[in-house]
Design a protein around this motif. Structure first.
Motif, PDB file in Angstrom:
ATOM      1  N   ALA A 109       0.836  -1.204   0.000  1.00 14.55           N
ATOM      2  CA  ALA A 109       0.000   0.000   0.000  1.00 14.55           C
ATOM      3  C   ALA A 109       0.865   1.246   0.000  1.00 14.55           C
ATOM      4  N   PHE A 110       1.930   1.222   0.805  1.00 10.69           N
ATOM      5  CA  PHE A 110       2.806   2.393   0.851  1.00 10.69           C
ATOM      6  C   PHE A 110       3.506   2.583  -0.494  1.00 10.69           C
ATOM      7  N   GLY A 111       3.895   1.478  -1.127  1.00 10.61           N
ATOM      8  CA  GLY A 111       4.480   1.600  -2.462  1.00 10.61           C
ATOM      9  C   GLY A 111       3.447   1.967  -3.503  1.00 10.61           C
ATOM     10  N   GLY A 112       2.209   1.489  -3.299  1.00  6.89           N
ATOM     11  CA  GLY A 112       1.151   1.766  -4.255  1.00  6.89           C
ATOM     12  C   GLY A 112       0.685   3.200  -4.265  1.00  6.89           C
ATOM     13  N   VAL A 113       1.006   3.958  -3.209  1.00  2.00           N
ATOM     14  CA  VAL A 113       0.585   5.355  -3.185  1.00  2.00           C
ATOM     15  C   VAL A 113       1.256   6.155  -4.289  1.00  2.00           C
ATOM     16  N   VAL A 114       2.364   5.640  -4.833  1.00  2.38           N
ATOM     17  CA  VAL A 114       3.032   6.355  -5.926  1.00  2.38           C
ATOM     18  C   VAL A 114       2.067   6.554  -7.086  1.00  2.38           C
ATOM     19  N   VAL A 115       1.276   5.526  -7.392  1.00  4.34           N
ATOM     20  CA  VAL A 115       0.297   5.619  -8.475  1.00  4.34           C
ATOM     21  C   VAL A 115      -0.981   6.284  -7.997  1.00  4.34           C
ATOM     22  N   LEU A 116      -1.486   5.852  -6.844  1.00  5.38           N
ATOM     23  CA  LEU A 116      -2.782   6.327  -6.373  1.00  5.38           C
ATOM     24  C   LEU A 116      -2.748   7.813  -6.011  1.00  5.38           C
ATOM     25  N   GLU A 117      -1.644   8.287  -5.502  1.00  2.00           N
ATOM     26  CA  GLU A 117      -1.546   9.706  -5.171  1.00  2.00           C
ATOM     27  C   GLU A 117      -1.637  10.576  -6.420  1.00  2.00           C
ATOM     28  N   GLU A 118      -1.131  10.082  -7.520  1.00  2.00           N
ATOM     29  CA  GLU A 118      -1.244  10.838  -8.763  1.00  2.00           C
ATOM     30  C   GLU A 118      -2.688  10.863  -9.245  1.00  2.00           C
ATOM     31  N   VAL A 119      -3.409   9.761  -9.067  1.00  2.56           N
ATOM     32  CA  VAL A 119      -4.813   9.691  -9.492  1.00  2.56           C
ATOM     33  C   VAL A 119      -5.673  10.649  -8.676  1.00  2.56           C
ATOM     34  N   PHE A 120      -5.418  10.733  -7.370  1.00  6.67           N
ATOM     35  CA  PHE A 120      -6.248  11.552  -6.480  1.00  6.67           C
ATOM     36  C   PHE A 120      -5.604  12.890  -6.118  1.00  6.67           C
ATOM     37  N   PHE A 121      -4.497  13.241  -6.762  1.00  6.81           N
ATOM     38  CA  PHE A 121      -3.817  14.510  -6.491  1.00  6.81           C
ATOM     39  C   PHE A 121      -3.483  14.655  -5.001  1.00  6.81           C
ATOM     40  N   TRP A 122      -3.023  13.539  -4.434  1.00  6.18           N
ATOM     41  CA  TRP A 122      -2.681  13.503  -3.006  1.00  6.18           C
ATOM     42  C   TRP A 122      -1.186  13.839  -2.872  1.00  6.18           C
ATOM     43  N   PRO A 123      -0.836  14.947  -2.241  1.00  2.51           N
ATOM     44  CA  PRO A 123       0.561  15.402  -2.223  1.00  2.51           C
ATOM     45  C   PRO A 123       1.415  14.670  -1.191  1.00  2.51           C
TER      46      PRO A 123
END
Length: 317
Positions: free
Chosen positions: A250-264
């Motif tokens: 999940a922590f590694g997956g935030v690299v993709v998901l943060e871009e999708v949700f504009f999560w800084p």
């Protein structure tokens, strides 16, 4: 336990050293000249050479590596070429946001997957088991960013319940912060649920077929007591391993998901560093992600002894 902790810490230190070697090697074989990226395509050779000297890029690689490692030992990760700020400060600002997202997603996954896995196991080959298995196969098949797009489409576009993305600090507006957290955390949580549920079901089936479970039932114990007090407690060990792995994922997956949700968070920071070839920032992000992986696995090992007193880490046992 004390000796085991010391051994694991030593092992983590060796692993982290190897990570620094790999991170330094990978970032230094990337194509392109950092000085040229900073100055632009119209830069002269003289200005490029001057900037390389200022950044220390003209020194031998082993000298650059040693300087970087000794800086890490002092807590100095260098200065970002893209933001002109200390790398440690940039990561410290964004790391709590990514941890909040990963922890919330993992909690959602655990809350969903363990009851589903247990229910599927005690209803093996029946409708609940088949339904849960179908859900698990769908969850495993869908990449995490697709879950994010589905949640945006359903809950942000169709029903307009939650915002499509963004981040607000909880100290500024707690309600807005929670509303922005729901979609990315839920999308990631659903993606993780399938793996944990499958392991919970498999582990529970194995335990439920054990002789001591049959004996407990023969003594007239209720299904609730047999499942929760005896079966689940013994089935949870392999599940803990999967949960720790899924949290790291999940922590590694935030690299993709943060871009999708504009999560800084640190994920978007890593992407920005890669795009601008910000070597110090890329290296710092790699080190932090590696540390999160190691710490989560270490925590899982310690939880084994808590859930199963039979497990001991003494060297003479």
């Amino acid at each position: 336990m004390y000796n085991y902790v010391l051994r694991r810490v030593g092992f983590m230190a060796v692993t982290l050293f190897l990570v620094t070697l790999i991170a330094f090697a990978v970032t230094n074989i990337l194509p392109g000249d950092v000085a040229l990226v900073i100055l632009g395509p119209n830069a002269t050779e003289e200005s490029i050479a001057t900037l390389q000297a200022q950044l220390g890029l003209n020194r031998p690689l082993y000298i650059q590596y040693l300087d970087w490692v000794f800086g890490l030992l002092r807590g100095d990760m260098g200065e970002s070429l893209r933001f002109s700020e200390p790398v440690a400060a940039l990561i410290a600002e964004r790391l709590p946001r990514s941890l909040l997202l990963a922890v919330t997603a993992t909690l959602i996954a655990v809350a969903l997957s363990i009851p589903l896995g247990v229910y599927a196991a005690i209803n093996q080959n029946e409708a609940p088991d088949v339904t849960a298995s179908m859900f698990a196969f769908i969850g495993i098949s869908m990449p995490i960013f697709l879950w994010g797009l589905v949640f945006i489409l359903v809950f942000a576009v169709w029903f307009n319940i939650f915002p499509t993305g963004g981040y607000t600090s909880p100290t500024e507006n707690l309600v807005a912060s929670l509303r922005q957290l729901v979609l990315p955390a839920s999308a990631m949580g659903f993606a993780l649920t399938a793996y944990i549920m499958r392991m919970t079901r498999s582990s529970m089936l194995e335990v439920l077929s054990a002789e001591y479970i049959k004996l407990a039932r023969a003594k007239g114990m209720s299904q609730r007591v047999v499942v929760l007090r005896h079966a689940l407690k013994n089935a949870v060990i392999p599940v803990i391993t999967v949960i720790a792995f899924q949290f790291s994922y999940a922590f590694g997956g935030v690299v993709v998901l943060e871009e999708v949700f504009f999560w800084p968070g640190i994920g978007r920071l890593t992407l920005t560093a890669i795009q601008s070839r910000d070597i110090p920032l890329i290296q710092g992000c790699i080190i932090v992600v590696a540390l999160i992986y190691m710490i989560s696995n270490f925590a899982a090992d310690l939880l084994y002894a808590y859930f199963d007193p039979r497990i001991r880490y003494g060297g003479d046992e």
